[in-house]
Scaffold this active site. Structure first.
Site, PDB file in Angstrom:
ATOM      1  N   LYS A  32      36.840  38.006  37.363  1.00 57.23           N
ATOM      2  CA  LYS A  32      35.720  38.901  37.033  1.00 57.23           C
ATOM      3  C   LYS A  32      35.278  39.664  38.273  1.00 57.23           C
ATOM      4  O   LYS A  32      35.474  39.190  39.390  1.00 57.23           O
ATOM      5  CB  LYS A  32      34.520  38.067  36.537  1.00 57.23           C
ATOM      6  CG  LYS A  32      34.666  37.462  35.173  1.00 57.23           C
ATOM      7  CD  LYS A  32      33.420  36.638  34.830  1.00 57.23           C
ATOM      8  CE  LYS A  32      33.524  35.998  33.452  1.00 57.23           C
ATOM      9  NZ  LYS A  32      33.581  36.958  32.355  1.00 57.23           N
ATOM     10  N   LYS A  51      30.876  25.261  23.608  1.00 54.16           N
ATOM     11  CA  LYS A  51      31.680  25.727  24.740  1.00 54.16           C
ATOM     12  C   LYS A  51      30.994  25.283  26.022  1.00 54.16           C
ATOM     13  O   LYS A  51      29.841  25.645  26.268  1.00 54.16           O
ATOM     14  CB  LYS A  51      31.815  27.258  24.716  1.00 54.16           C
ATOM     15  CG  LYS A  51      32.373  27.866  26.024  1.00 54.16           C
ATOM     16  CD  LYS A  51      32.525  29.388  25.950  1.00 54.16           C
ATOM     17  CE  LYS A  51      32.911  29.983  27.308  1.00 54.16           C
ATOM     18  NZ  LYS A  51      33.049  31.458  27.284  1.00 54.16           N
ATOM     19  N   ARG A  71      37.448  30.557  23.898  1.00 53.16           N
ATOM     20  CA  ARG A  71      38.107  30.365  22.595  1.00 53.16           C
ATOM     21  C   ARG A  71      39.219  29.334  22.686  1.00 53.16           C
ATOM     22  O   ARG A  71      39.513  28.640  21.716  1.00 53.16           O
ATOM     23  CB  ARG A  71      38.612  31.718  22.083  1.00 53.16           C
ATOM     24  CG  ARG A  71      39.658  32.356  22.953  1.00 53.16           C
ATOM     25  CD  ARG A  71      39.777  33.860  22.737  1.00 53.16           C
ATOM     26  NE  ARG A  71      38.654  34.612  23.310  1.00 53.16           N
ATOM     27  CZ  ARG A  71      38.512  35.926  23.223  1.00 53.16           C
ATOM     28  NH1 ARG A  71      39.409  36.653  22.583  1.00 53.16           N
ATOM     29  NH2 ARG A  71      37.472  36.525  23.764  1.00 53.16           N
ATOM     30  N   ASP A  83      27.790  29.492  31.481  1.00 44.13           N
ATOM     31  CA  ASP A  83      28.795  29.643  30.428  1.00 44.13           C
ATOM     32  C   ASP A  83      29.033  28.331  29.662  1.00 44.13           C
ATOM     33  O   ASP A  83      29.954  28.228  28.865  1.00 44.13           O
ATOM     34  CB  ASP A  83      30.102  30.154  31.053  1.00 44.13           C
ATOM     35  CG  ASP A  83      30.956  30.945  30.068  1.00 44.13           C
ATOM     36  OD1 ASP A  83      30.409  31.387  29.036  1.00 44.13           O
ATOM     37  OD2 ASP A  83      32.164  31.102  30.333  1.00 44.13           O
ATOM     38  N   GLU A 133      38.695  32.525  27.932  1.00 40.25           N
ATOM     39  CA  GLU A 133      39.000  31.094  28.015  1.00 40.25           C
ATOM     40  C   GLU A 133      38.201  30.237  27.037  1.00 40.25           C
ATOM     41  O   GLU A 133      38.653  29.176  26.626  1.00 40.25           O
ATOM     42  CB  GLU A 133      38.762  30.601  29.448  1.00 40.25           C
ATOM     43  CG  GLU A 133      37.306  30.230  29.805  1.00 40.25           C
ATOM     44  CD  GLU A 133      36.312  31.386  29.701  1.00 40.25           C
ATOM     45  OE1 GLU A 133      36.756  32.549  29.735  1.00 40.25           O
ATOM     46  OE2 GLU A 133      35.109  31.123  29.561  1.00 40.25           O
ATOM     47  N   ASP A 184      40.436  35.333  31.334  1.00 45.61           N
ATOM     48  CA  ASP A 184      38.976  35.353  31.186  1.00 45.61           C
ATOM     49  C   ASP A 184      38.548  35.128  29.732  1.00 45.61           C
ATOM     50  O   ASP A 184      37.375  34.956  29.445  1.00 45.61           O
ATOM     51  CB  ASP A 184      38.430  36.691  31.712  1.00 45.61           C
ATOM     52  CG  ASP A 184      36.936  36.630  31.993  1.00 45.61           C
ATOM     53  OD1 ASP A 184      36.379  35.520  31.968  1.00 45.61           O
ATOM     54  OD2 ASP A 184      36.345  37.696  32.232  1.00 45.61           O
ATOM     55  N   ASP A 239      32.642  30.150  34.958  1.00 43.86           N
ATOM     56  CA  ASP A 239      33.707  31.038  34.492  1.00 43.86           C
ATOM     57  C   ASP A 239      33.913  32.168  35.496  1.00 43.86           C
ATOM     58  O   ASP A 239      33.193  33.161  35.480  1.00 43.86           O
ATOM     59  CB  ASP A 239      33.337  31.603  33.115  1.00 43.86           C
ATOM     60  CG  ASP A 239      34.417  32.535  32.563  1.00 43.86           C
ATOM     61  OD1 ASP A 239      35.530  32.552  33.127  1.00 43.86           O
ATOM     62  OD2 ASP A 239      34.137  33.225  31.556  1.00 43.86           O
TER      63      ASP A 239
HETATM   64  N1  BES Z   1      31.865  33.821  29.323  1.00 39.25           N
HETATM   65  C1  BES Z   1      32.355  35.114  29.018  1.00 39.25           C
HETATM   66  C2  BES Z   1      31.440  35.910  28.084  1.00 39.25           C
HETATM   67  C3  BES Z   1      30.071  36.233  28.613  1.00 39.25           C
HETATM   68  C4  BES Z   1      29.812  37.450  29.202  1.00 39.25           C
HETATM   69  C5  BES Z   1      29.033  35.339  28.450  1.00 39.25           C
HETATM   70  C6  BES Z   1      28.546  37.751  29.651  1.00 39.25           C
HETATM   71  C7  BES Z   1      27.758  35.638  28.908  1.00 39.25           C
HETATM   72  C8  BES Z   1      27.512  36.839  29.503  1.00 39.25           C
HETATM   73  C9  BES Z   1      33.731  35.012  28.357  1.00 39.25           C
HETATM   74  O1  BES Z   1      34.499  33.932  28.756  1.00 39.25           O
HETATM   75  C10 BES Z   1      34.488  36.229  28.721  1.00 39.25           C
HETATM   76  O2  BES Z   1      34.792  36.390  29.871  1.00 39.25           O
HETATM   77  N2  BES Z   1      34.780  37.070  27.735  1.00 39.25           N
HETATM   78  C11 BES Z   1      35.485  38.267  27.966  1.00 39.25           C
HETATM   79  C12 BES Z   1      36.599  38.347  26.957  1.00 39.25           C
HETATM   80  C13 BES Z   1      37.610  39.401  27.250  1.00 39.25           C
HETATM   81  C14 BES Z   1      38.406  39.056  28.483  1.00 39.25           C
HETATM   82  C15 BES Z   1      38.530  39.533  26.071  1.00 39.25           C
HETATM   83  C16 BES Z   1      34.509  39.421  27.807  1.00 39.25           C
HETATM   84  O3  BES Z   1      33.605  39.326  26.980  1.00 39.25           O
HETATM   85  O4  BES Z   1      34.617  40.381  28.566  1.00 39.25           O
HETATM   86 ZN    ZN Z   2      33.483  32.291  29.443  1.00 39.22          ZN
HETATM   87 MN    MN Z   3      35.646  34.326  30.489  1.00 43.74          MN
END
Ligand code: BES
Ligand code: ZN
Ligand code: MN
Length: 497
Positions: free
Chosen positions: A275, A263, A349, A286, A347, A345, A268
């Protein structure tokens, strides 16, 4: 990194600068160490008694200007229980030794010997690996030195050992892995205004000089392939998305490759589902999965691994914008399956869905392993100690688990199953991109699984292990370069001919 770090190997007779030696519990020294410390008489014993130092693992005794020894300082590091040290313990010792050097030291000698005796060639190289990784610092954007900064600009660290030539040879095999980890860390630490998809692709292209074939697919090429999910994520950014495919062919011609997918979300923001401001700066990292894949390809090529390997990274930036994708949008992936966006968010996947399908279809790999800072939920579950591992193949799980224990880059298996799969069914499309608050890491993995068919596959969620200063003896940086050593080991132990 100090501006200039010079690493070398020397015989046990050579003592320059701060001397670091190891001892097992009850002050048990190896023969070469005993000989080197002999001129100091019972100094070490007295100092140890005064400081209640016995040689416990990780403990250290620090003696300034030791009488009888021609060194400015003697540091004794404990290794704990006597007996054979594991590889990861030796790497760790290198890190501890490096970390114990006073900031002002310009030269140091580390004795490659434990209470059980002198390290062999590969062990000496492992010790050096620990030194190298611990010395890493990302300070290229610090332009001013503080007035009271007495750190030398140049540091020379020599490892004293029984066969410097043999150690040098072993190190030349190991150095590619060290450089791969450093490369990954650098990419992750780099800010997103510098490292956007095109610049990331340019840096990955640097692997060409090691014999890696690097292709960069642009937006037009990805449109042609029908990568609607990856492109959907990137469409709100002024920076064009890229897909980089790296191939190292060190194995038998025609044998299917092993494949690593990363990824690479260069930043992000969360997109339209933006966020919160707090901590958002961390999202420059990210792309740690992609960075690990590049570091790994570097390692494999540098040591001329006898394997055919593919590395593929999806590079995008997730931004809110007039052109950005929105909640409710339905994206068509290259596989033909459609995804309803619930949260922009989620994204990573989407990017991986297209890259996994592409790699599977084009290369028919022996297995696919993807790495991604995919979910915050995996940090809630496992913290920074283990990466979450999701897989459809028990053999891959077993091997990754074993290599994880050996390298210290540990993985913990999490469940997959039809009950979780149901959570991402959509009213309007084949699936939705989030499954609600519960089991967030698992539903993300379920989505990925829909793009891998029957190919043996493992997904490593490295959100906790890759970023946020996971503190270990071999890393003091914000990024760890997690995964390079684990996967290099996996390839070496199981997939080289
Ligand atoms: N890049 C983030 C996950 C992340 C969070 C990585 C903290 C490193 C540190 C990912 O893209 C994300 O935002 N995931 C969300 C998913 C949710 C919206 C279903 C999450 O984990 O909150
Ligand atoms: Zn992300
Ligand atoms: Mn995200």
């Amino acid at each position: 990194m100090p501006d200039d770090l010079k690493l070398g190997f020397a015989p046990f007779s050579s003592l320059h600068g701060v001397l670091v030696v190891f001892c097992a519990q009850n002050l048990k020294f190896g023969p070469a160490t005993q000989k080197a410390l002999a001129p100091a008489g019972d100094l070490v014993r007295r100092a140890a008694a005064a400081d209640r130092f016995t040689g416990k693992s990780g403990a250290a005794l620090d003696i300034v200007a030791p009488t009888g020894l021609n060194v400015p300082r003697l540091i004794v590091v404990g290794t704990g229980k006597d007996g054979a040290l594991k590889q990861k313990d030796i790497v760790k010792l290198g890190g501890i030794a490096m970390g114990r050097l006073p900031a002002t030291a310009a030269t140091a000698t580390i004795f490659a010997e434990s209470g059980a005796g002198a390290f062999k060639g590969e062990q000496v190289a492992d010790l050096m690996l620990g030194v190298r990784l611990r010395a890493y610092a990302f300070d290229r954007y610090k332009t001013k030195r503080k007035d009271d900064d007495e750190r030398p600009k140049k540091i020379e660290v020599n490892i004293a050992c029984s066969s410097p030539a043999g150690a040098e040879k072993a190190w030349q095999r190991c150095i590619g892995v060290a450089d791969g980890v450093v490369l990954a860390r650098d990419l992750i630490n780099e800010p997103a205004n510098v490292l956007y998809p095109a610049e990331f692709a340019r840096r990955a292209s640097g692997l060409g000089k090691l014999g890696v074939a690097v292709e960069v697919l642009d937006v037009a090429a990805m449109k042609k392939l029908g990568m609607g999910a990856l492109l959907g994520v990137g469409q709100g950014s002024v920076h064009e998305s890229k897909l980089v495919v790296m191939r190292w062919n060190g194995g038998k011609k025609g044998t299917p490759p092993v494949a690593f997918i990363g990824k690479g979300v260069c930043f992000d923001t969360g997109g339209i589902s933006i966020k919160p401001a707090q901590g958002m700066e961390d999202m420059k990292g990210d792309m740690a999965g992609a960075a690990c894949v590049v570091g790994l390809m570097h390692a494999l090529a540098a040591r001329k691994a006898k394997v055919n390997a593919v590395g593929a990274i999806g590079l995008v930036e997730n931004m809110p914008d007039g052109k950005a994708y929105r909640p409710g949008d339905i994206l068509k992936t290259m596989s033909g399956q459609t995804i309803e966006i619930i949260n922009t968010d989620a994204e990573g996947r989407l990017v991986l869905a297209d890259v996994l399908h592409y790699v599977n279809k084009r290369f028919k790999p022996k297995f696919m392993i993807n790495l991604a800072t995919l979910t915050g939920a995996i940090i809630v579950a496992l913290g920074q100690e283990y990466a979450g591992m999701f897989a459809n193949d028990d053999k891959l799980v077993e091997r990754l688990t074993k290599c994880g224990e050996e390298t210290g880059e540990r993985v913990w298996r999490m469940p997959l199953g039809p009950e979780y799969d149901k959570m991402i069914d959509s009213k309007f499309a084949d699936m939705k991109n989030t499954g609600g608050r519960w089991a967030g890491s698992i539903t993300a993995a379920q989505l990925l699984q829909r793009f891998v068919d029957k190919t043996p596959w493992a997904h490593l969620d490295i959100a906790g292990t890759a970023l946020g200063s996971p503190q270990t003896d071999i890393n003091k940086s914000w990024s760890s370069g997690w995964g390079v050593r684990l996967l290099d080991r996996l390839v070496e132990d199981y997939y080289e001919r």
